[in-house]
Design a protein around this motif. Sequence first.
Motif, mmCIF file in Angstrom:
data_model
loop_
_atom_site.group_PDB
_atom_site.id
_atom_site.type_symbol
_atom_site.label_atom_id
_atom_site.label_comp_id
_atom_site.label_asym_id
_atom_site.label_seq_id
_atom_site.Cartn_x
_atom_site.Cartn_y
_atom_site.Cartn_z
ATOM 1 N N THR A 253 -3.439 10.218 34.524
ATOM 2 C CA THR A 253 -3.371 10.534 33.102
ATOM 3 C C THR A 253 -4.612 11.321 32.706
ATOM 4 O O THR A 253 -5.596 11.391 33.444
ATOM 5 C CB THR A 253 -3.313 9.255 32.264
ATOM 6 O OG1 THR A 253 -4.523 8.509 32.479
ATOM 7 C CG2 THR A 253 -2.112 8.396 32.646
ATOM 8 N N LEU A 254 -4.574 11.890 31.501
ATOM 9 C CA LEU A 254 -5.725 12.644 31.014
ATOM 10 C C LEU A 254 -6.940 11.732 30.864
ATOM 11 O O LEU A 254 -8.069 12.132 31.186
ATOM 12 C CB LEU A 254 -5.378 13.308 29.677
ATOM 13 C CG LEU A 254 -6.498 14.136 29.030
ATOM 14 C CD1 LEU A 254 -6.936 15.268 29.942
ATOM 15 C CD2 LEU A 254 -6.043 14.673 27.676
ATOM 16 N N SER B 242 -4.543 22.180 31.831
ATOM 17 C CA SER B 242 -3.387 23.016 31.513
ATOM 18 C C SER B 242 -3.429 24.325 32.274
ATOM 19 O O SER B 242 -2.393 24.848 32.712
ATOM 20 C CB SER B 242 -3.342 23.291 30.004
ATOM 21 O OG SER B 242 -3.182 22.089 29.288
ATOM 22 N N ALA C 204 -8.643 18.797 29.085
ATOM 23 C CA ALA C 204 -7.221 19.046 28.886
ATOM 24 C C ALA C 204 -6.901 20.534 28.986
ATOM 25 O O ALA C 204 -5.881 20.937 29.554
ATOM 26 C CB ALA C 204 -6.783 18.505 27.526
ATOM 27 N N GLU C 205 -7.784 21.362 28.449
ATOM 28 C CA GLU C 205 -7.556 22.805 28.496
ATOM 29 C C GLU C 205 -7.604 23.327 29.929
ATOM 30 O O GLU C 205 -6.757 24.119 30.342
ATOM 31 C CB GLU C 205 -8.622 23.498 27.637
ATOM 32 C CG GLU C 205 -8.412 24.984 27.477
ATOM 33 C CD GLU C 205 -9.415 25.601 26.527
ATOM 34 O OE1 GLU C 205 -9.815 26.743 26.768
ATOM 35 O OE2 GLU C 205 -9.805 24.916 25.555
ATOM 36 N N GLY D 241 -12.816 15.428 26.445
ATOM 37 C CA GLY D 241 -11.404 15.405 26.775
ATOM 38 C C GLY D 241 -10.668 16.683 26.445
ATOM 39 O O GLY D 241 -9.803 17.130 27.198
ATOM 40 N N SER D 242 -11.005 17.314 25.285
ATOM 41 C CA SER D 242 -10.285 18.525 24.919
ATOM 42 C C SER D 242 -10.538 19.635 25.922
ATOM 43 O O SER D 242 -9.641 20.407 26.269
ATOM 44 C CB SER D 242 -10.709 18.975 23.518
ATOM 45 O OG SER D 242 -12.120 19.187 23.480
#
Length: 959
Positions: free
Chosen positions: A422-423, A445, A441-442, A437-438
């Motif tokens: 998971t993230l 992706s 996440a980027e 986290g952001s």
Amino acid sequence: MAAGALGFGDTTEVAFMPAPELDQAPATWELDIVRRELRSRDRPVALGGRAFELLEILVLAAGELVTKQHLMARVWPGAIVEDNTLQVHISAIRKALGADRRLLQTASGRGYRLLGRWTVRRKDVTPVPQMPAASIRPAAGNLPSTASELIGRSDAIQHISVLLTAYRMVTLTGPGGIGKTSLALEVARQSGREFDDGAHVIEFATATDPALVPSTVARALGLTFGESQASAASVANAIGDRAMLLMLDNCEHLIDAAASMADEIIRLCPHVVILATSREMLRIAGECIYRVPPLSLPPEGMKERSEVLRHGAIRLFVARTRSSGFDFCAEGTDLGAVSAICRRLDGIPLAIEFAAARAATLGPELVLARLEDRFAHLTLGRRTALPRHQTLRAALDWSYDLLLAEEQCLLRHLAVFVGGFTLDAVVAVTRGRIGEGSTVAEILSTLVAKSLVSVEGIHEATRWHLLETLRAYALDKLRAAGEAREAAQRHAEHYRGLVERRPVEGGLEACGKEISNVRAALDWCFSDTGDAAMGVALAAAYAPVWLHLAVLPECREAIQRALERCGPAVDPRIRMRLHIALGFVLSYTAAPSERSIEDVLSEGLDIAESLGDIESQILALWGLSTLRMRDGDNRATKSLAERIQAAAKRSGKFADIAVGNRALGTALHYSGRHSAARLCLEPAAAMSATAARGDYEALLLTDVRIQSRAMLSRVLMLQGYADQARIQAKMSYEQALDANHRMSICFTLRHALCATYLTLRDMPAAEAAVAQLVDAAATFKFARWASQGRCLEAMLSIRRGDFVDGTAQLKTAIDANINGGRSYCYPEMLGALAEGLAGGGRCDEALATLAAAVEWSERNDETWYLPELFRLEGALAPHTTVAGARHAERTFLRAIRLSRRQGALLWELRAASSLALLRLSQERHAEAHRVLQPVFDRVTEGGNMIDVQYARALLSRLT
């Protein structure tokens, strides 16, 4: 209006004008029927040929419904077209319409209509000029001839071919070695025939300068520009109205330049369709993405040779070994090793080809053994292949070297995860190395877009995973960077915290998804360089999850390993949890000779009592009571159940009280106190599913609510409520199925359905239930339920009148049960054995068996079946003694009195019928009637039950 009816230079447009019924006026659309072009505010929008034809029909229908059959007949005349082909093109139209996709509406099961007011008009236009500096050399295409059959891709070829008729830009994406180029070439060969100017491949693999992309395209198409430098626009203008399929191969390292080139061609060349291959999408308007899947793999455990050989990965392996001169199939080599190799290589064609080349010289078994070091051994690529496809490492180096530094860092750290992540887990492992986290996440992706990471879910349930081959590669990079230990430490810390914090509701299922990561974390913790204390805590916290998943051998091994590493400084709560969990696991997996189970549970109980932990005391006491029940000692079981109930009352928690009621209610039922048992079991059976504690149900390997209902069905049956008993038995089994709780499925089959139908002598239903139990026990690999199933099968044989074989089978099954330390329902099985012996004429042996069953029942306080044992003894008495009739009458009366005292109306009716029959044979009709009629009058349910029908018929004879 047909395009062919117009003169040169005329263009027919169908222009969209905003419809008053729409809430918002969408952008103006134009459909140029001659140029076959869809435009939004004068800007062309990419749309495939078939999709364009469908849109033309819908536009000219002026808002009327057009049926699916009409659309398919117009666009594919005379062809058989499946619904999903039409849906692909409808999806392409909606994608082209973008924010105005609501204009195209579906009439479910009927067809489609296009909303809005469209007007037809004619106007003169000037054709798109050709670049005067360029000349085009006529060519039908430049595709290379096929060198070998493309294996395992027939479905993909068909699907992509359909996409090419719906979209003008289709991009095949996927990781290196997945076979994008081979698949695209085969599609181009088959679909290129539909284009007047054929199919052309433009190979970017050897290009290094993005500025040279237009000239590379021009050279492949035979375009020359004299002294001028080719640009994306000049190349597109030179192509002009030519109809061709362009295959842009290996775009990933020139992605921006390739995207600009494709965008210009789509915009300026209305009759060109582009098929691209890239490890990431080009991100241009109208692009359709097809993610190339791995070759199909046989599931683990598949043995049938013909079925295994149907899968694409296996067929490719076989074909490549044969081309190397080694036909392992002809030599009879087991396909199991080949299947394992292909699964370990994730079905990636390039890796499978390397492995097949090695297998041709080393054999599949040796290749499988060496896959841990796959990058050193899988190196025999084809000499004519691109350099990056000549070794497995080179293929992955190509992708890795194209990544930015932070993308490389994240990919390396993802190698610590096994079986998905998971993230939150990624953020925990990469903390301080990449960002918050952001940011993670980027970057994650981006790795997904570049086909290096795969997505398993969406929204809050999203999980990602690496293909095993990519993970092995990234792990090498992680070690080489000196980051492996820190990543493993953080990985273990994250999963320990996750398991310890799991919520009561849904926490077991969520943590069950992480079993592979927990295994990896424990392996590291207990390694020479790991953190043993963390491993001990993680094993203790994860024990309920292992039990919930019924992974018993793995749970046993992990807990024993953790106890071996327990030092004096370990928190006593952790030690307590380990002992209690091990006790439960051993009770299901240990051999009868292992007498340590009671000691392990007792040690856990002592710690729980010293800590004042009531819930853990209940668990330990339950485990001890299960041991005593397994041994057939119901007296000790009842004593322990009373302690459980007392502890539950001190707790005051509903779930704890339910556990106490289930334990005591079961013990009371077996001791023949059915009314008291019912008072305990009814509230436990009636509690809601969410009221039960997940940890309890996991450690107990039982669903308290469901199993209480199963035991309640037995009580109701003996009390004479046959209809209610059937309802409760079926309901308990259905609840077990709905919950997908394996132990409860077997429990309800054995103790509810089988017990109810056998006791009520409903043979068809009993046979079906026993067959289900045998099948479930085999499927779930539960030895004790399998042995119970064998006993029940033998009991059925005896009830069917097969006394000789049934008796032999039952004796063998009973002995196996006893030798395995399992004495469940021992008196009932001995009673059935006595029936079989008597049916075979061995009445003295039958009486001796009944005497043993009576002695067992009274010694162990398992008296629920005792009235039936007395009745069976009475039925045998006239055949074995001179004074048999008098002895039979006394024994029948004893059975009636005991049944009445227990509240077991079923046993009382059966014994009263036997006594009435005896007195009828002695011409004592009035006495027979007096003993049977009052009992029969108390029966309020089960009118179709055999015992009730028999009693009714007997009373008719007596009156």
